[in-house]
Design a protein around this motif. Structure first.
Motif, mmCIF file in Angstrom:
data_model
loop_
_atom_site.group_PDB
_atom_site.id
_atom_site.type_symbol
_atom_site.label_atom_id
_atom_site.label_comp_id
_atom_site.label_asym_id
_atom_site.label_seq_id
_atom_site.Cartn_x
_atom_site.Cartn_y
_atom_site.Cartn_z
ATOM 1 N N LEU A 1 -87.815 -32.524 -38.065
ATOM 2 C CA LEU A 1 -88.127 -33.940 -37.985
ATOM 3 C C LEU A 1 -89.532 -34.128 -37.435
ATOM 4 O O LEU A 1 -89.982 -33.352 -36.579
ATOM 5 C CB LEU A 1 -87.127 -34.666 -37.086
ATOM 6 C CG LEU A 1 -85.634 -34.435 -37.361
ATOM 7 C CD1 LEU A 1 -84.794 -35.263 -36.402
ATOM 8 C CD2 LEU A 1 -85.293 -34.769 -38.806
ATOM 9 N N GLY A 2 -90.213 -35.151 -37.907
ATOM 10 C CA GLY A 2 -91.558 -35.421 -37.437
ATOM 11 C C GLY A 2 -91.743 -36.875 -37.057
ATOM 12 O O GLY A 2 -91.224 -37.777 -37.711
ATOM 13 N N HIS A 3 -92.498 -37.084 -35.980
ATOM 14 C CA HIS A 3 -92.913 -38.432 -35.580
ATOM 15 C C HIS A 3 -94.309 -38.314 -34.977
ATOM 16 O O HIS A 3 -94.478 -37.748 -33.894
ATOM 17 C CB HIS A 3 -91.950 -39.037 -34.565
ATOM 18 C CG HIS A 3 -92.424 -40.352 -34.012
ATOM 19 N ND1 HIS A 3 -92.627 -41.457 -34.815
ATOM 20 C CD2 HIS A 3 -92.757 -40.730 -32.749
ATOM 21 C CE1 HIS A 3 -93.052 -42.464 -34.067
ATOM 22 N NE2 HIS A 3 -93.147 -42.043 -32.814
ATOM 23 N N GLY A 4 -95.291 -38.798 -35.699
ATOM 24 C CA GLY A 4 -96.671 -38.615 -35.243
ATOM 25 C C GLY A 4 -97.000 -37.145 -35.186
ATOM 26 O O GLY A 4 -96.837 -36.407 -36.161
ATOM 27 N N GLU A 5 -97.459 -36.695 -34.037
ATOM 28 C CA GLU A 5 -97.797 -35.285 -33.845
ATOM 29 C C GLU A 5 -96.613 -34.461 -33.348
ATOM 30 O O GLU A 5 -96.724 -33.240 -33.208
ATOM 31 C CB GLU A 5 -98.954 -35.159 -32.833
ATOM 32 C CG GLU A 5 -100.234 -35.852 -33.274
ATOM 33 C CD GLU A 5 -100.769 -35.259 -34.572
ATOM 34 O OE1 GLU A 5 -100.760 -34.022 -34.710
ATOM 35 O OE2 GLU A 5 -101.177 -36.043 -35.452
ATOM 36 N N ARG A 6 -95.511 -35.086 -33.085
ATOM 37 C CA ARG A 6 -94.356 -34.404 -32.513
ATOM 38 C C ARG A 6 -93.462 -33.850 -33.609
ATOM 39 O O ARG A 6 -93.223 -34.496 -34.627
ATOM 40 C CB ARG A 6 -93.565 -35.382 -31.644
ATOM 41 C CG ARG A 6 -92.391 -34.761 -30.892
ATOM 42 C CD ARG A 6 -91.863 -35.746 -29.856
ATOM 43 N NE ARG A 6 -90.716 -35.190 -29.149
ATOM 44 C CZ ARG A 6 -89.458 -35.521 -29.409
ATOM 45 N NH1 ARG A 6 -89.190 -36.416 -30.354
ATOM 46 N NH2 ARG A 6 -88.457 -34.993 -28.734
ATOM 47 N N ARG A 7 -92.958 -32.635 -33.404
ATOM 48 C CA ARG A 7 -92.033 -31.989 -34.322
ATOM 49 C C ARG A 7 -90.835 -31.466 -33.545
ATOM 50 O O ARG A 7 -90.974 -30.966 -32.432
ATOM 51 C CB ARG A 7 -92.698 -30.814 -35.063
ATOM 52 C CG ARG A 7 -93.909 -31.203 -35.894
ATOM 53 C CD ARG A 7 -93.504 -32.047 -37.091
ATOM 54 N NE ARG A 7 -94.641 -32.446 -37.901
ATOM 55 C CZ ARG A 7 -95.401 -33.512 -37.674
ATOM 56 N NH1 ARG A 7 -95.142 -34.289 -36.625
ATOM 57 N NH2 ARG A 7 -96.399 -33.817 -38.468
ATOM 58 N N ILE A 8 -89.662 -31.577 -34.157
ATOM 59 C CA ILE A 8 -88.458 -31.051 -33.523
ATOM 60 C C ILE A 8 -87.529 -30.551 -34.617
ATOM 61 O O ILE A 8 -87.451 -31.157 -35.703
ATOM 62 C CB ILE A 8 -87.763 -32.125 -32.655
ATOM 63 C CG1 ILE A 8 -86.617 -31.512 -31.857
ATOM 64 C CG2 ILE A 8 -87.270 -33.290 -33.504
ATOM 65 C CD1 ILE A 8 -86.061 -32.459 -30.802
ATOM 66 N N THR A 9 -86.853 -29.441 -34.361
ATOM 67 C CA THR A 9 -85.932 -28.856 -35.334
ATOM 68 C C THR A 9 -84.506 -28.973 -34.827
ATOM 69 O O THR A 9 -84.190 -28.557 -33.710
ATOM 70 C CB THR A 9 -86.275 -27.378 -35.599
ATOM 71 O OG1 THR A 9 -87.598 -27.288 -36.125
ATOM 72 C CG2 THR A 9 -85.306 -26.777 -36.593
ATOM 73 N N LEU A 10 -83.654 -29.561 -35.652
ATOM 74 C CA LEU A 10 -82.232 -29.701 -35.335
ATOM 75 C C LEU A 10 -81.428 -28.778 -36.236
ATOM 76 O O LEU A 10 -81.723 -28.652 -37.424
ATOM 77 C CB LEU A 10 -81.759 -31.141 -35.553
ATOM 78 C CG LEU A 10 -82.535 -32.279 -34.891
ATOM 79 C CD1 LEU A 10 -81.826 -33.605 -35.149
ATOM 80 C CD2 LEU A 10 -82.702 -32.040 -33.402
ATOM 81 N N GLU A 11 -80.442 -28.136 -35.665
ATOM 82 C CA GLU A 11 -79.576 -27.242 -36.429
ATOM 83 C C GLU A 11 -78.126 -27.492 -36.045
ATOM 84 O O GLU A 11 -77.817 -27.706 -34.868
ATOM 85 C CB GLU A 11 -79.922 -25.780 -36.147
ATOM 86 C CG GLU A 11 -81.352 -25.387 -36.466
ATOM 87 C CD GLU A 11 -81.675 -23.993 -35.968
ATOM 88 O OE1 GLU A 11 -81.277 -23.025 -36.641
ATOM 89 O OE2 GLU A 11 -82.312 -23.877 -34.910
ATOM 90 N N VAL A 12 -77.232 -27.453 -37.030
ATOM 91 C CA VAL A 12 -75.813 -27.561 -36.743
ATOM 92 C C VAL A 12 -75.064 -26.542 -37.579
ATOM 93 O O VAL A 12 -75.377 -26.319 -38.752
ATOM 94 C CB VAL A 12 -75.282 -28.988 -37.008
ATOM 95 C CG1 VAL A 12 -75.422 -29.386 -38.466
ATOM 96 C CG2 VAL A 12 -73.833 -29.120 -36.560
ATOM 97 N N GLN A 13 -74.108 -25.880 -36.932
ATOM 98 C CA GLN A 13 -73.194 -24.964 -37.602
ATOM 99 C C GLN A 13 -71.855 -25.672 -37.710
ATOM 100 O O GLN A 13 -71.217 -25.986 -36.704
ATOM 101 C CB GLN A 13 -73.049 -23.662 -36.805
ATOM 102 C CG GLN A 13 -72.024 -22.697 -37.374
ATOM 103 C CD GLN A 13 -71.896 -21.435 -36.543
ATOM 104 O OE1 GLN A 13 -72.878 -20.945 -35.979
ATOM 105 N NE2 GLN A 13 -70.679 -20.911 -36.441
#
Length: 379
Positions: A74-86
């Motif tokens: 996911l991205g918002h401006g300069e910020r990035r985050i990765t979400l994972e679900v099993q």
């Protein structure tokens, strides 16, 4: 917020998929049964921890596998985050944020998604459970801690129902019901919090829903929302008033509950009533009006999430929606969602999608991703 990349392993009909997405419109095109809706479903799962098509997680896992994996950057401006679900066929699901293990209930804090699909017509025309589910999913997206309240309420409700059935079978009355009193208090405490939260949500939804309905339908039919409660406080809708009314109503219903072996009072029995022109939508509204009210509810939810968010707009997903709408409603809906940071559309036919949303087209064939430039990727 936008989804920049989506990865799947053993999810639905995808052995593996890797899809790059863009700001603005993204369109997944494919015949029915090819897997385009599965991509939308995977994205929405991160925000709602459930499917809009099935009640349990097991069908999300590819046949022959024990678990499915969904990964999104996911991205918002300069910020990035990765979400994972099993997603496990059996047992509890697992999740990671930025590679660190977390409870799955943490995912909706970061993934803000509003999905509209043909199944949403059941919010208007179906059983009360569909309307309760709509409200509760939006509550959790706005206040993720309420996922725990809902889960605890369901657990207490099951325990109380089991006790009522046991008492009925054994003919227990009076002093033999001390354990039931304990479960009553737990039910009241949790249930009152849900009732108050739902009432506040409805009050906040009303304005945006009215505006969205008028924009989609092209007319003002005075849409209204109101909860039909099994617990009705005589005073204002404060938590203390609801708690007191809940206790009194449970006490008044105890004999009947013991006779029937089931809990008859609480938010699990409430219904969200929708009206147009002063009449209930269910049973009176036309097909087009029903679609308009269902769309308006989802768009109103998107507006609330947009107002709440510190990370930009929610992702708006329109899953096979345009095929169900006439030309005027298609154009109005496209205009309403066009200014969201990211819109994901699924369609069986390109022509169903209004021109202003027909960008970044991805074709889906039998669980394989095929871009417009015929670049075939494994999936």
């Amino acid at each position: 917020m936008i989804v920049e990349r989506l990865g799947l392993v053993d999810f639905r009909n995808y052995a593996e998929a890797d899809v790059e997405l863009h700001p603005g419109p993204n369109v997944f095109v494919g015949r029915n049964g090819q897997g385009k809706t599965n991509l939308a479903e995977a994205i929405a799962f991160l925000a709602t921890l459930g499917s809009h098509r099935v009640a349990t997680d097991a069908p999300l896992v590819r046949e022959g596998s024990d678990a499915a994996f969904v990964r999104a950057r996911l991205g918002h401006g300069e910020r990035r985050i990765t979400l994972e679900v099993q997603i496990n066929r059996q047992g509890s699901n697992r999740a990671r944020i930025g590679g660190a293990p977390v409870k799955p209930t943490e995912l909706p804090r970061h993934a803000h998604v509003v999905l509209f699909a043909p199944e949403d017509l059941q919010i208007v025309r179906g059983d009360p459970s569909a309307r309760r589910r709509f409200a509760d999913q939006l509550l959790v997206q706005r206040a993720p801690r309420l996922a725990g309240v809902l889960a605890d309420y369901d657990r207490v409700l099951r325990q109380r129902n089991a006790l009522l059935k046991s008492a009925r079978a054994r003919g227990i009355r009076g002093d033999g019901l001390a354990t039931l009193d304990v479960w009553d208090e737990k039910l009241v405490t949790l249930g009152a919090e849900l009732i108050v939260a739902r009432e506040r949500l409805t009050a906040e939804l009303s304005g945006p829903m009215h505006a969205a309905y008028t924009a989609i339908a092209g007319e003002d039919h005075t849409p209204e929302l109101e909860w039909a409660l099994t617990v009705v406080p005589t005073a204002q809708m404060s938590r203390d008033a609801v708690v007191e009314a809940f206790r009194e109503t449970l006490a008044a219903q105890r004999a009947e509950e013991l006779d029937r072996g089931v809990t008859l009072v609480g938010p699990h029995r409430d219904d969200l009533i929708m009206r147009l022109r002063g009449l209930p939508v269910k049973g009176y509204a036309s097909h087009g009006e029903s679609w308009s009210i269902a769309l308006a509810l989802r768009l109103a939810g998107a507006e609330l999430l947009r107002e709440d968010s510190m990370t930009g707009d929610p992702v708006v997903i329109l899953d096979d929606v345009f095929a169900e709408l006439d030309a005027d409603r298609r154009a109005r809906l496209a205009a309403l969602v066009a200014d969201y940071e990211q819109v994901i559309v699924t369609a069986a036919v390109d022509a169903d999608v209004p021109a202003e949303l027909r960008a970044n087209v991805v074709r889906v064939r039998a669980g394989r991703i095929v871009r417009e430039d015929a670049d075939v990727r494994p999936g």
